[in-house]
Structure formats: structure tokens, C-alpha cells
Motif scaffolding. Sequence first.
Motif, PDB file in Angstrom:
ATOM      1  N   SER A 123       5.704   5.956 -11.208  1.00 10.37           N
ATOM      2  CA  SER A 123       4.748   4.898 -11.541  1.00 10.37           C
ATOM      3  C   SER A 123       5.450   3.773 -12.293  1.00 10.37           C
ATOM      4  CB  SER A 123       3.623   5.481 -12.411  1.00 10.37           C
ATOM      5  OG  SER A 123       2.756   4.459 -12.832  1.00 10.37           O
ATOM      6  N   GLN A 124       5.230   2.559 -11.858  1.00  8.30           N
ATOM      7  CA  GLN A 124       5.751   1.419 -12.602  1.00  8.30           C
ATOM      8  C   GLN A 124       5.073   1.347 -13.962  1.00  8.30           C
ATOM      9  OE1 GLN A 124       6.205  -1.973 -14.616  1.00  8.30           O
ATOM     10  NE2 GLN A 124       4.223  -1.916 -13.609  1.00  8.30           N
ATOM     11  N   THR A 156      -1.472   4.412 -13.972  1.00  9.90           N
ATOM     12  CA  THR A 156      -2.296   4.541 -12.762  1.00  9.90           C
ATOM     13  C   THR A 156      -3.137   5.813 -12.841  1.00  9.90           C
ATOM     14  OG1 THR A 156      -0.672   3.310 -11.504  1.00  9.90           O
ATOM     15  CG2 THR A 156      -2.168   4.691 -10.235  1.00  9.90           C
ATOM     16  N   SER A 211       4.941   2.691  -5.271  1.00 10.02           N
ATOM     17  CA  SER A 211       5.645   3.836  -5.857  1.00 10.02           C
ATOM     18  C   SER A 211       5.630   5.022  -4.896  1.00 10.02           C
ATOM     19  CB  SER A 211       5.003   4.238  -7.184  1.00 10.02           C
ATOM     20  OG  SER A 211       5.079   3.155  -8.087  1.00 10.02           O
TER      21      SER A 211
HETATM   22  C1  F6R Z   1       2.181  -2.984  -4.673  1.00 12.20           C
HETATM   23  C2  F6R Z   1       1.810  -2.454  -5.963  1.00 12.20           C
HETATM   24  C3  F6R Z   1       0.888  -1.272  -6.012  1.00 12.20           C
HETATM   25  C4  F6R Z   1       1.409  -0.270  -7.042  1.00 12.20           C
HETATM   26  C5  F6R Z   1       0.410   0.886  -7.212  1.00 12.20           C
HETATM   27  C6  F6R Z   1       0.942   1.944  -8.155  1.00 12.20           C
HETATM   28  O1  F6R Z   1       3.008  -4.082  -4.776  1.00 12.20           O
HETATM   29  O2  F6R Z   1       2.247  -2.925  -6.966  1.00 12.20           O
HETATM   30  O3  F6R Z   1       0.744  -0.672  -4.760  1.00 12.20           O
HETATM   31  O4  F6R Z   1       2.643   0.214  -6.608  1.00 12.20           O
HETATM   32  O5  F6R Z   1      -0.796   0.396  -7.695  1.00 12.20           O
HETATM   33  O6  F6R Z   1       1.200   1.418  -9.412  1.00 12.20           O
HETATM   34  P1  F6R Z   1       2.153   2.125 -10.438  1.00 12.20           P
HETATM   35  O7  F6R Z   1       3.518   2.165  -9.854  1.00 12.20           O
HETATM   36  O8  F6R Z   1       2.058   1.305 -11.685  1.00 12.20           O
HETATM   37  O9  F6R Z   1       1.616   3.527 -10.630  1.00 12.20           O
END
Ligand code: F6R
Length: 359
Positions: A101-102, A106, A57
Amino acid sequence: QKGGYRFFMEKEIYEQYEVMSDTMIGRVLDNEISFEEIDENFLDGISRIKLCACGTSYHAALVSSYLFERLSKLPVQVEIASEFRYKEPLLTKDTLFIVISQSGETADTLEALKMAKHAGLKTLAICNVDNSSIVRLADTTILTRAGIEKGVASTKAFATQVMVLWMLSLYFGKRCGVLEDSQINKELDAIGHVPTVLKNALDIHEKCKRLSKRYLHGHGFFFIGRDIFYPLALEGALKLKEISYLHAEGYPAGEMKHGPIALADAELFTIALMPKTLLYDKTKSNVEELSARDSTILAISPEIFDLADDFILTHNHNHPMLEFFEMMVVEQLLAMEIAIRLGNDVDMPRNLAKSVTVE
Ligand code: F6R
């Protein structure tokens, strides 16, 4: 559940062109971008943007820093959330604070968002999971609509984050009155082509499978690119190391001569992102320097490059972002095929969790 694919990651790479249409629906109109999530006065008093995120992200945030400055003419800073939290950042109220953030869970990103809110900043979340902690906390959210992402290595979530950020930079540019109609139309035209580009990019899968045989050994990988292809290089290297456990680094192509080129020899694999629409000659001369030091070069480009040891020929496009999305798919497929050949569990790589809820 995997719908005939070997891994969820593969399914999610193949889904990207469909979910991208969901990301765009209701937001890409004939002659403008529209976000119902954002109200009329949203940009009042805003003169700069700060983006904060982790991992993949964070790479999407880096890509958007080029887009926001180009299209919205707003100065941008990008922060890694775990660094931002403890640096005693100076926050001013003319800053729009965007978290990406996916998962929306996080820990570091959530805490960074709390700090920004505490300082009285306007906050916007770009997130894939509705009703997640980050979504509940942010003033406004734009959902990426990628659907559930099961593979630990993020693919379609990244693609949709970049798309939302590109649309947003265009939207802000229009709202700030800094873009000519012709420029808006050019961007809109390119945005409309993204799903097709993502679909056609899958044609390269067989080639990635074949090439994966040759890229299993050696003492490491450099992914290099310039401009938006620099964060894409970072992302390519992260994908590869996460699932193949091979050592890979992403670099701005122009940085090689400031140190990293000392590592170059035949055992060092350079994955060169060489788009035709952006700084082609500059990147080419950086790759030539690596080739002269015997690095094994895999060029990803629509243009044949004589010095490359291997080649992935991409389609011709008239916009750098279309080249970006195609090369993103190539990186994902290549990393996945290398990891599969090494016998790794692509969906559940060692030491990693899908959602990092502790700091
Ligand atoms: C890489 C991956 C991690 C996430 C990181 C943030 O493929 O998935 O680097 O991008 O842990 O996660 P989010 O986007 O859920 O906050």
C-alpha cells in the motif's frame, strides 16, 4: 511546489530515478541484498507467499508473483483485498502474508491484514507512509521511500514498490539457497542500472507529447503484454482511464483471441508492450493478429516492428526488468500527455481520492 512542472504527477514521474536510489540505499550491496527490517528467522516455517493489495499496488503484487516464483521458488498467490475479505479464504501458517500500500490507509487492505493476523500468519507490509495504520499493524514493514506522492495517479510509489518486491524476491531466493551466484550477480547488476534507466526513459517525453494528439479519439484502448508486461499493461490501462477518462483495458497478449479481438477495428488503439528480452516473438504474433483486424497499433519496443502504425523506440537492455521500468515511464508520460491535451486536471481526476479509507 511543483518545481516548474505543470502537475505533481509530472514532477513525480521525473523524480523516479532519484527516489529509486533512496529505495535502494543500504539494501543493495556489492554482492547481495540486505534488509535490516527482516530478522534471521523470518522465513522459518514459510513455504508460500500470499500478496494482497488494491489498484496500482495490486499490479505491483502481480508483477512480483512472476519474480518470487522465478527467483525465490516459492509458490505465490495474489489477491485483490476487497475480494479476499469476503471469500472465506483458507489461510495456513506456512504462508507469509504481504500487503502492499502506498498510503498505508486503504480500508480493504488494512482489513485483509487484520484477517491474516487473526489467522496467525506472519505479515509483512510494503508501504510508503511510515506510522500509517498498515505499518503499525504488520509484524514487519519495508518502507518504499518514494517520498510524498501528491498526484492521485500513482507513479513513483508503484515504481518503488516493484523495486522492493524485486529485491525481496532475490533476497528470499538467496536465503532459501535456490539461486546460483551467477544469477544473483546478474540480478544485482540489473538492479544497479534502474535509476539510470528511469532517467534516460524521460527522453521519450517529447515523442509522447506528439503522439498524444493522435490517441484522443477512438472507442478504446487495449494495452497488451506478456509475463511481467501483462501487469504493466493493466497498470498502463489504469493510468490512462484514471486521468483521461478514456476506456482502456489491459490484457495478456495471448488472451486476445479468446474474445477481446472481436472489438478490433481502426478505432481500437492497441498499445503493445514488446520487450526484446522476454517472449518477443510470441507477443509479436499476437500484435500481428490485431493488426490484421485493422486495430491501430502503437508499439513500444526497442525493435522496429513493420506493422505498427506508430512507434516508441525504447533503449536496448539486457534484462526484462530494465525494459519494464522504461516502458512504465512511457506509459505514465503517454497517459499524462493525453489527459493534459483533453484539458483534465491530471492531479485531481474526477471521482477519485488519493487514499481510499472506506470500503
Ligand atoms: C492508481 C491508484 C490507486 C491506488 C489504490 C491503492 O493510480 O493510485 O489504484 O493504488 O487505491 O492505494 P494504496 O496503495 O494507498 O493502498
